[in-house]
Design a protein around this motif. Structure first.
Motif: not given
Length: 130
Positions: A40-41, A83-89
């Protein structure tokens, strides 16, 4: 926590703080470390930090676990490991430069955003849940 439920919580959190261009990718065939990458941005350092903290608080409040949050010092690229999801902002220039979609984007996941008409958020009743 169920992957779809965790994914929905994260997307709702990002939308609550007005993240832009939210993308979800299935990484099950690329790595054993996690099943999804969400990119996401945020438009400023302050917003990227706020997005990350909102994700962390919402995931924890709904029974999930946030393993770590990295990059809050500068706020240019913040990573939230759920854990199961990595979020890049990322801020727009960094997102354009690093092109994470090229690395993780082989298999996009179609998700409905709450901004789309008729979709309830995870915190609201939803008669036609996925």
């Amino acid at each position: 926590m169920d992957l779809k439920k965790l994914q929905r919580i994260i997307i709702d959190s990002l939308e609550d703080v007005k993240a832009q261009d939210i993308r979800v990718y299935d990484t099950t065939k690329l790595t054993d470390l996690f099943d999804r990458v969400i990119i996401a941005t945020g438009t400023s350092n302050r917003q990227t930090r706020s997005l990350a903290m909102c994700v962390k608080e919402d995931v924890n409040a709904k029974g999930g676990e946030v393993i770590s949050v990295e990059g809050l010092e500068t706020g240019e690229w913040v990573l939230v490991d759920c854990g199961d999801i990595v979020v890049h902002i990322l801020q727009p220039l960094l997102r354009q430069y690093y092109q994470l979609e090229g690395m993780w984007g082989a298999k996009p996941v179609r998700v409905k955003l709450a901004s789309d008409k008729g979709l309830a958020k995870a915190s609201e009743p939803d008669d036609d849940a996925d």
